[in-house]
Design a protein around this motif. Structure first.
Motif, PDB file in Angstrom:
ATOM      1  N   ARG A  85      18.003  61.038  68.346  1.00  0.00           N
ATOM      2  CA  ARG A  85      18.780  61.899  68.983  1.00  0.00           C
ATOM      3  C   ARG A  85      20.003  61.296  69.714  1.00  0.00           C
ATOM      4  NH1 ARG A  85      17.429  63.508  74.665  1.00  0.00           N
ATOM      5  NH2 ARG A  85      18.949  61.925  75.120  1.00  0.00           N
ATOM      6  N   TYR A 190       6.767  70.150  72.885  1.00  0.00           N
ATOM      7  CA  TYR A 190       6.939  69.191  71.532  1.00  0.00           C
ATOM      8  C   TYR A 190       8.205  68.948  71.090  1.00  0.00           C
ATOM      9  CZ  TYR A 190       2.005  71.062  71.661  1.00  0.00           C
ATOM     10  OH  TYR A 190       0.613  71.106  72.155  1.00  0.00           O
ATOM     11  N   ASN A 191       9.100  69.877  71.535  1.00  0.00           N
ATOM     12  CA  ASN A 191      10.431  69.559  71.025  1.00  0.00           C
ATOM     13  C   ASN A 191      11.537  70.175  72.052  1.00  0.00           C
ATOM     14  OD1 ASN A 191       9.958  69.360  67.873  1.00  0.00           O
ATOM     15  ND2 ASN A 191       8.969  70.978  68.572  1.00  0.00           N
ATOM     16  N   VAL A 202      17.530  70.065  67.081  1.00  0.00           N
ATOM     17  CA  VAL A 202      15.900  70.047  67.635  1.00  0.00           C
ATOM     18  C   VAL A 202      15.684  68.559  67.757  1.00  0.00           C
ATOM     19  CG1 VAL A 202      13.381  70.523  66.890  1.00  0.00           C
ATOM     20  CG2 VAL A 202      15.271  72.396  66.456  1.00  0.00           C
ATOM     21  N   ASN A 203      15.531  68.257  68.921  1.00  0.00           N
ATOM     22  CA  ASN A 203      14.814  66.723  69.234  1.00  0.00           C
ATOM     23  C   ASN A 203      13.474  66.704  69.139  1.00  0.00           C
ATOM     24  OD1 ASN A 203      15.574  64.695  72.312  1.00  0.00           O
ATOM     25  ND2 ASN A 203      14.836  64.167  69.998  1.00  0.00           N
ATOM     26  N   THR A 204      13.024  66.242  68.034  1.00  0.00           N
ATOM     27  CA  THR A 204      11.340  66.245  68.242  1.00  0.00           C
ATOM     28  C   THR A 204      10.781  65.063  69.408  1.00  0.00           C
ATOM     29  OG1 THR A 204      11.333  64.168  66.638  1.00  0.00           O
ATOM     30  CG2 THR A 204      11.272  66.515  65.680  1.00  0.00           C
ATOM     31  N   HIS A 205       9.649  65.410  69.743  1.00  0.00           N
ATOM     32  CA  HIS A 205       9.007  64.663  70.815  1.00  0.00           C
ATOM     33  C   HIS A 205       8.057  63.744  69.956  1.00  0.00           C
ATOM     34  CE1 HIS A 205      10.501  66.885  74.725  1.00  0.00           C
ATOM     35  NE2 HIS A 205      11.616  66.449  73.845  1.00  0.00           N
ATOM     36  N   ALA A 216      15.864  63.815  65.450  1.00  0.00           N
ATOM     37  CA  ALA A 216      16.752  65.172  65.674  1.00  0.00           C
ATOM     38  C   ALA A 216      17.071  65.669  64.364  1.00  0.00           C
ATOM     39  CB  ALA A 216      17.943  65.047  66.645  1.00  0.00           C
ATOM     40  N   TYR A 231      11.808  77.781  65.372  1.00  0.00           N
ATOM     41  CA  TYR A 231      12.189  77.270  66.765  1.00  0.00           C
ATOM     42  C   TYR A 231      12.799  78.094  67.457  1.00  0.00           C
ATOM     43  CZ  TYR A 231      11.404  72.643  64.698  1.00  0.00           C
ATOM     44  OH  TYR A 231      10.531  71.380  64.030  1.00  0.00           O
TER      45      TYR A 231
END
Length: 247
Positions: A85, A190-191, A202-205, A216, A231
């Motif tokens: 990100r 989760y995101n 969208v920043n994935t975790h 991201a 999303y």
């Protein structure tokens, strides 16, 4: 079956079936059937109505587009994938924030990096006063979910909660501003989602990795794509279950 999504979109935009009928040149009774009986319009009418309501066809009529076609279109919704990100260029964030005119949705734990942008809070206030809808959803600093995430990311007990409280101090001037809503969520996030009109980061975790170092996606909404819409629905689901933020 009634098409509640279409009905809601019309109400939000202040349109009546008669308005729609005149705009896209169909009978008002036809529009009523699209709403009350869940009838699916012809493609040209779906496209015109989706544009009129600023919604995607895949949201208003989920079953109208063949899954194979929607999947192909969704690939085109991805503008770029970033490995982290914090590798999303500052100018991309600046453009997205500056250009947003209708909607800003933020779903995060803390996202302190946003308030490091000096004019960010003032820009949100200005947008709200100009009619934009601003929805900010933070992790509840008192929740077990935040405590668990803090430990999973290797931050130590209570660190993430402290970050959230630190971030909230910057958002305090937005309390009570018409058009700005702030809530606390207790979801397993989760995101992180940052929506600016029809674009989104969208920043994935990833387990054990802090958000700044996780991948991201930069997305742009297309009318019959489903990725952006997925999303968006995720945000709405968390938002609905969240409670009003008091701080």
């Amino acid at each position: 079956m009634r098409n509640e999504r279409l009905r809601d979109a019309l109400l939000r935009n202040g349109f009546t079936p008669t308005d729609v009928a005149l705009a896209i040149r169909v009978d008002a009774k036809t529009v009523e059937r699209w709403i009350t009986k869940g009838r699916t319009p012809y493609p040209k009418h779906r496209h015109a109505l989706a544009a009129m309501l600023r919604e995607s066809e895949s949201y208003l009529w989920p079953d109208a587009v063949a899954p194979e076609h929607a999947a192909q279109v969704s690939e085109s919704e991805v503008i770029r994938i970033y490995p982290h990100r914090n590798s999303v260029p500052v100018e991309v964030w600046d453009r997205l924030i500056d250009a947003a005119a209708k909607r800003v949705d933020v779903l995060v734990h803390a996202a302190l990096f946003l308030v490091e942008r000096p004019a960010f809070i003032k820009e949100l206030r200005r947008k709200a006063e100009a009619g934009s809808g601003i929805r900010l959803c933070f992790g509840d600093p008192a929740s077990r979910e935040v405590a668990r995430r803090s430990e999973e990311e290797g931050l130590g007990k209570g660190t993430l909660a402290a970050r959230i409280r630190n971030a909230l101090a910057f958002y305090r001037p937005l309390q009570g501003v018409a058009g700005v809503e702030m809530r606390f969520h207790r979801s397993t996030l989760y995101n992180s989602i940052f929506r600016f009109d029809n674009e989104m980061i969208v920043n994935t975790h990833v387990y054990g990795i802090q958000g700044a170092h996780a991948p991201a996606l930069h997305l742009r909404r297309l009318s019959i794509g489903s990725l952006f819409e997925t999303y968006s629905e995720c945000f709405d689901a968390v938002w609905t279950s969240a409670r009003s933020a008091t701080f």
